[in-house]
Scaffold this motif. Structure first.
Motif, mmCIF file in Angstrom:
data_model
loop_
_atom_site.group_PDB
_atom_site.id
_atom_site.type_symbol
_atom_site.label_atom_id
_atom_site.label_comp_id
_atom_site.label_asym_id
_atom_site.label_seq_id
_atom_site.Cartn_x
_atom_site.Cartn_y
_atom_site.Cartn_z
ATOM 1 N N THR A 207 5.013 -12.916 -23.527
ATOM 2 C CA THR A 207 6.354 -13.458 -23.388
ATOM 3 C C THR A 207 7.369 -12.316 -23.350
ATOM 4 N N THR A 208 8.601 -12.656 -23.050
ATOM 5 C CA THR A 208 9.660 -11.638 -23.061
ATOM 6 C C THR A 208 9.741 -10.962 -24.430
ATOM 7 N N ARG A 209 9.702 -11.751 -25.490
ATOM 8 C CA ARG A 209 9.753 -11.178 -26.843
ATOM 9 C C ARG A 209 8.552 -10.270 -27.090
ATOM 10 N N ASP A 210 7.362 -10.717 -26.661
ATOM 11 C CA ASP A 210 6.175 -9.879 -26.810
ATOM 12 C C ASP A 210 6.359 -8.537 -26.096
ATOM 13 N N ASN A 211 6.861 -8.600 -24.882
ATOM 14 C CA ASN A 211 7.014 -7.384 -24.091
ATOM 15 C C ASN A 211 7.985 -6.405 -24.734
ATOM 16 N N LEU A 212 9.076 -6.905 -25.260
ATOM 17 C CA LEU A 212 10.038 -6.022 -25.909
ATOM 18 C C LEU A 212 9.455 -5.424 -27.187
ATOM 19 N N ARG A 213 8.656 -6.193 -27.903
ATOM 20 C CA ARG A 213 7.967 -5.656 -29.087
ATOM 21 C C ARG A 213 7.016 -4.527 -28.692
ATOM 22 N N LEU A 214 6.335 -4.685 -27.581
ATOM 23 C CA LEU A 214 5.395 -3.650 -27.139
ATOM 24 C C LEU A 214 6.125 -2.343 -26.818
ATOM 25 N N VAL A 222 0.131 5.365 -28.742
ATOM 26 C CA VAL A 222 -0.033 6.822 -28.661
ATOM 27 C C VAL A 222 -1.020 7.302 -29.724
ATOM 28 N N ALA A 223 -1.009 6.636 -30.880
ATOM 29 C CA ALA A 223 -1.894 7.024 -31.986
ATOM 30 C C ALA A 223 -3.372 6.846 -31.641
ATOM 31 N N LEU A 224 -3.681 6.145 -30.541
ATOM 32 C CA LEU A 224 -5.067 6.035 -30.092
ATOM 33 C C LEU A 224 -5.561 7.332 -29.457
ATOM 34 N N GLY A 225 -4.666 8.276 -29.253
ATOM 35 C CA GLY A 225 -5.063 9.606 -28.805
ATOM 36 C C GLY A 225 -5.199 9.779 -27.314
ATOM 37 N N ARG A 226 -4.549 8.926 -26.540
ATOM 38 C CA ARG A 226 -4.592 9.017 -25.079
ATOM 39 C C ARG A 226 -3.176 8.881 -24.519
ATOM 40 N N PRO A 227 -2.929 9.426 -23.326
ATOM 41 C CA PRO A 227 -1.607 9.233 -22.720
ATOM 42 C C PRO A 227 -1.307 7.761 -22.529
ATOM 43 N N VAL A 228 -0.060 7.397 -22.751
ATOM 44 C CA VAL A 228 0.366 6.009 -22.584
ATOM 45 C C VAL A 228 1.211 5.881 -21.316
ATOM 46 N N LEU A 229 0.793 4.958 -20.454
ATOM 47 C CA LEU A 229 1.535 4.597 -19.248
ATOM 48 C C LEU A 229 2.285 3.302 -19.516
ATOM 49 N N VAL A 230 3.556 3.250 -19.132
ATOM 50 C CA VAL A 230 4.299 2.001 -19.209
ATOM 51 C C VAL A 230 4.748 1.606 -17.807
ATOM 52 N N GLY A 231 4.611 0.315 -17.520
ATOM 53 C CA GLY A 231 5.036 -0.216 -16.237
ATOM 54 C C GLY A 231 5.939 -1.413 -16.444
ATOM 55 N N VAL A 232 7.229 -1.176 -16.460
ATOM 56 C CA VAL A 232 8.193 -2.257 -16.715
ATOM 57 C C VAL A 232 9.050 -2.552 -15.490
ATOM 58 N N SER A 233 8.826 -1.847 -14.407
ATOM 59 C CA SER A 233 9.737 -1.845 -13.270
ATOM 60 C C SER A 233 10.007 -3.229 -12.692
ATOM 61 N N ARG A 234 11.268 -3.663 -12.832
ATOM 62 C CA ARG A 234 11.779 -4.888 -12.213
ATOM 63 C C ARG A 234 11.060 -6.164 -12.651
ATOM 64 N N LYS A 235 10.301 -6.118 -13.720
ATOM 65 C CA LYS A 235 9.488 -7.276 -14.097
ATOM 66 C C LYS A 235 10.340 -8.420 -14.648
ATOM 67 N N SER A 236 9.709 -9.595 -14.698
ATOM 68 C CA SER A 236 10.469 -10.795 -15.034
ATOM 69 C C SER A 236 11.089 -10.727 -16.421
ATOM 70 N N SER A 237 10.406 -10.078 -17.371
ATOM 71 C CA SER A 237 10.975 -9.987 -18.715
ATOM 72 C C SER A 237 12.264 -9.174 -18.724
ATOM 73 N N THR A 244 18.790 -15.024 -18.667
ATOM 74 C CA THR A 244 18.214 -15.969 -19.625
ATOM 75 C C THR A 244 16.787 -16.278 -19.196
ATOM 76 N N GLU A 245 16.053 -16.967 -20.066
ATOM 77 C CA GLU A 245 14.692 -17.359 -19.726
ATOM 78 C C GLU A 245 14.675 -18.244 -18.488
ATOM 79 N N ASP A 246 15.674 -19.122 -18.372
ATOM 80 C CA ASP A 246 15.720 -20.050 -17.244
ATOM 81 C C ASP A 246 16.371 -19.446 -16.006
ATOM 82 N N GLU A 247 17.257 -18.474 -16.218
ATOM 83 C CA GLU A 247 17.957 -17.861 -15.095
ATOM 84 C C GLU A 247 17.935 -16.336 -15.219
ATOM 85 N N PRO A 248 16.781 -15.732 -14.938
ATOM 86 C CA PRO A 248 16.707 -14.270 -14.964
ATOM 87 C C PRO A 248 17.525 -13.672 -13.818
#
Length: 297
Positions: A207-214, A222-237, A244-248
């Motif tokens: 969910t949007t809340r889940d994504n922001l928490r991540l 990062v503590a897993l010891g590997r490079p972290v890639l993030v892909g947030v580009s233009r996504k619905s969240s 808003t949830e109904d009108e992004p």
């Protein structure tokens, strides 16, 4: 830069050519430019389906500072129909061949979960495989990557293609993602993959809340010891957080929101950023990185 990130595991070597993705560098993070050679991707579907258009797009992203070009031949947008391995390879391999010939020093990533597509692309000159299923569907993907001394990106997701973006229920999304990524690393390690990066899967089954928490919890990954890639580009969240949830807000109006989430992720240790907007993201990260490094002096 923290000594805790000096381990070789934060450098993608082998075919990837020694890409240093440790957190805390002055350039902020390396940028992976998205090149969709599909007719139906959510942001730019159909724009780069010809080899000529794809090469031109990649050339622009490389000139704007992309460290990696991520080529995708199958859309993961909600409701997208899976394509056969043969069709996906037909879309991807000619682009890899053309880019490898024109830009022999460019790092090429293939966004696929199919081992046969990965093998064909690696043989054509690709350097990295970006598996959005994190080896869940085809664990043999790891052996293909290892055999070519390539790098592997494993992303957290649940479900199957066509439904990867459907929100799931988690007791604790951060714990679930961390445990899933740890399992994927273990599978890849067991198969002999030497160069592994991880992706929390922003927008995939959350969910949007889940994504922001991540984004706030990138340091946990990062503590897993590997490079972290993030892909947030233009996504619905991003669109929902701006609207808003109904009108992004529309896809074309999500750049600044994307950069806001990216800033948090990089501050918390992300070393790779996947984006449609390479030039703006490179500039943004360059200033962010220098600011963060100056603050540690």
């Amino acid at each position: 830069m923290s000594d805790s990130y000096a381990a070789p595991s934060f450098v993608l070597g082998g075919r990837a050519g020694g890409l240093d993705a440790r957190p805390g560098q002055a350039h902020g993070a390396h940028v992976m430019g998205i090149l969709n050679v599909t007719p139906d991707s959510f942001s730019d579907g159909g724009r780069y389906v010809s080899v000529e258009a794809a090469v031109s797009r990649a050339a622009a992203m490389l000139s704007n500072g992309a460290a990696i070009i991520d080529i995708g031949g199958e859309s993961t947008r909600p409701g997208a129909d899976p394509v056969s391995a043969g069709e996906e390879a037909d879309r991807v391999v000619p682009v890899v061949e053309a880019l490898h010939e024109r830009f022999p020093d460019a790092r090429l990533s293939i966004d696929t979960y199919k081992p046969s597509v990965a093998a064909a692309a690696l043989e054509a000159g690709a350097h990295i495989i970006n598996d959005v299923t994190g080896l869940r569907l085809h664990p043999e993907m790891a052996a293909v990557v290892a055999a070519h001394d390539a790098a592997l990106i494993v992303m957290h997701s649940v479900g199957t293609p066509g439904g990867l973006t459907a929100p799931q229920r988690y007791d604790d999304v951060v714990d679930a993602v961390r445990d899933g990524l740890a399992s994927a690393i273990a599978r890849a390690d067991a198969a002999g993959v030497q160069h592994i990066a991880i992706d929390p899967g922003f927008g995939f089954g959350k969910t949007t809340r889940d994504n922001l928490r991540l984004m706030h919890a990138v340091d946990t990954f990062v503590a897993l010891g590997r490079p972290v890639l993030v892909g947030v580009s233009r996504k619905s969240s991003i669109g929902k957080a701006l609207g808003t949830e109904d009108e992004p807000v529309p896809v074309a109006e999500r750049l600044f929101g994307t950069l806001g989430a990216t800033a948090v992720a990089v501050q918390r240790g992300a070393g790779l950023v996947r984006t449609h907007d390479v030039a703006a993201t490179v500039d943004f990260l360059r200033v962010l990185g220098q600011t963060l490094v100056s603050g540690e002096a």
